[in-house]
Motif scaffolding. Structure first.
Motif, PDB file in Angstrom:
ATOM      1  N   THR A 211     -53.600  30.387 -12.705  1.00 45.36           N
ATOM      2  CA  THR A 211     -54.643  29.850 -11.855  1.00 45.36           C
ATOM      3  C   THR A 211     -53.979  29.286 -10.609  1.00 45.36           C
ATOM      4  O   THR A 211     -53.047  28.486 -10.705  1.00 45.36           O
ATOM      5  N   THR A 212     -54.424  29.706  -9.452  1.00 45.13           N
ATOM      6  CA  THR A 212     -53.768  29.326  -8.204  1.00 45.13           C
ATOM      7  C   THR A 212     -53.598  27.822  -8.104  1.00 45.13           C
ATOM      8  O   THR A 212     -54.541  27.058  -8.286  1.00 45.13           O
ATOM      9  N   GLY A 213     -52.358  27.411  -7.814  1.00 45.44           N
ATOM     10  CA  GLY A 213     -52.070  26.012  -7.566  1.00 45.44           C
ATOM     11  C   GLY A 213     -51.758  25.176  -8.779  1.00 45.44           C
ATOM     12  O   GLY A 213     -51.418  23.998  -8.628  1.00 45.44           O
TER      13      GLY A 213
ATOM     14  N   GLU B  84     -48.159  27.659 -11.901  1.00 46.15           N
ATOM     15  CA  GLU B  84     -47.606  28.203 -10.664  1.00 46.15           C
ATOM     16  C   GLU B  84     -46.400  27.405 -10.184  1.00 46.15           C
ATOM     17  O   GLU B  84     -45.435  27.969  -9.669  1.00 46.15           O
TER      18      GLU B  84
ATOM     19  N   ARG C 220     -41.890  27.986  -6.225  1.00 49.87           N
ATOM     20  CA  ARG C 220     -42.390  27.668  -7.569  1.00 49.87           C
ATOM     21  C   ARG C 220     -41.930  26.309  -8.087  1.00 49.87           C
ATOM     22  O   ARG C 220     -42.540  25.769  -9.010  1.00 49.87           O
TER      23      ARG C 220
ATOM     24  N   SER D  57     -54.352  21.017 -10.321  1.00 49.90           N
ATOM     25  CA  SER D  57     -53.684  21.353  -9.064  1.00 49.90           C
ATOM     26  C   SER D  57     -53.896  20.340  -7.945  1.00 49.90           C
ATOM     27  O   SER D  57     -52.940  19.878  -7.327  1.00 49.90           O
TER      28      SER D  57
END
Length: 340
Positions: free
Chosen positions: A5-7, A78, A119, A327
């Motif tokens: 999942t982004t972030g 991420e 990362r 995030s």
């Protein structure tokens, strides 16, 4: 967990620095031996016998960036904030050695995260037991090495987090916008916790509660409202028994060194999600606020969260709150920091 999942950011992940430990062992073999004896006394032989192989099996994830990234991918993470395993604190180290340890740790952590800067974010070390030398190590970490902040223990020797000698450190950390990650190492209850793995299951939450209480009741957060202090293990017992602190503030004059009810300061601190119980995570969000909780895993140790993203989902929080924990809150913590 499949996909990322982004972030998604894990703020509680560790690295081992074998070359640093080897050099400390060479420079101060007696200190290392005494520290090992203390660890044995505090943890007990049964737990030590289990912990050695457990850590040994995880050395690749603790030292190899490739192994780390593969594990992050499997967890759906991420970015990791990478901090030294607390056995690198060496609170017994004399001044010269203590400063060298912090500086060398900062260098090695910076090298580790530089292998995957998109990362990984690094947190350095300072010699908490030597308050007069902390500022140079904080500046080395943040300005010299480009790290996001530093990791500290709940105490070191005779230095509690309420110690007046730490005032310049808090002021400088606030000025730099540096993250201060509070992660206990050892527990002053010693042999009372030397069986059943109580040194970890009880000791870590107790140390977090004591350390945070020192910060709150001493007025550190009144004097430095811009501090970014992130407490490991959900802040230990304190968020779940804060009513007793409020009662003391109301009725005991010696507990009134802070300006406001102790519970109000929980909304000026940040807490990771390593609480192991979805109901506890919901309560933590309730008492600290949805902006003050950040994803953590204690990667890659056995007392961490194997699937930290799924754990947040198990708490049944509203989707926007869960997303902030996964995030947004961590991103916000880094927005105003001074960069090298």
């Amino acid at each position: 967990m499949s996909g990322i999942t982004t972030g998604v950011t894990d703020v509680h992940a560790h690295v081992l620095l074998p070359s640093l430990h080897a050099e400390v062992e060479r420079r101060a073999p007696e200190g290392v031996a005494e520290a090992a004896a203390l660890d044995l006394r505090r943890n007990g032989a049964e737990s030590q016998a289990v912990s050695g192989p457990m850590v040994g099996a995880r050395v690749p994830k603790l030292t190899s960036v490739a192994e780390r990234l593969a594990a992050m991918d499997a967890q759906g993470v991420e970015r990791q904030w990478v901090s030294a395993s607390p056995n690198h604190f060496y609170p017994w180290a004399p001044e010269g050695l203590g400063v060298w340890i912090a500086s060398e740790a900062n260098r090695l952590i910076a090298e580790h995260v530089a292998q995957a800067p998109d990362r990984l974010t690094g947190l350095g070390l300072v010699p908490l037991q030597h308050p007069s030398r902390i500022l140079e190590c904080l500046d080395d970490a943040v300005l010299g090495r480009g790290l996001a902040g530093v990791e500290i223990s709940s105490f070191a020797g005779d230095v509690e987090l309420s110690d007046e000698r730490l005032e310049p450190f808090w002021a400088r950390a606030e000025e730099l916008g540096a993250v201060v990650f509070l992660h206990p190492f050892g527990c002053s209850l010693d042999e009372r916790l030397d069986r059943f793995y109580l040194a970890n299951t009880v000791g870590q939450p107790a140390e977090n509660a004591v350390a945070l209480s020192h910060l709150i009741f001493a007025g550190v957060l009144d004097r430095h409202p811009g501090l970014k202090i992130v407490a490991a293990h959900g802040g230990g017992y304190l968020p779940f028994a804060i009513g007793r602190s409020d009662r003391a503030w109301r009725v005991r004059p010696e507990a009134q060194k802070c300006e406001h009810l102790p519970s109000t300061y929980l909304r000026k601190l940040w807490f990771d999600t390593v609480v192991h119980d979805p109901a506890a995570l919901r309560q933590l969000v309730d008492v600290a606020g949805e902006s003050q909780v950040v994803l953590g895993s204690d990667f890659p140790f056995d007392m961490g969260l194997d699937d930290p993203v799924a754990f947040v989902g198990e708490a049944g929080l509203p989707a926007d709150v869960a997303q902030r924990i996964l995030s947004g809150n961590a991103e916000a913590l880094l927005e105003t920091r001074v960069r090298a």
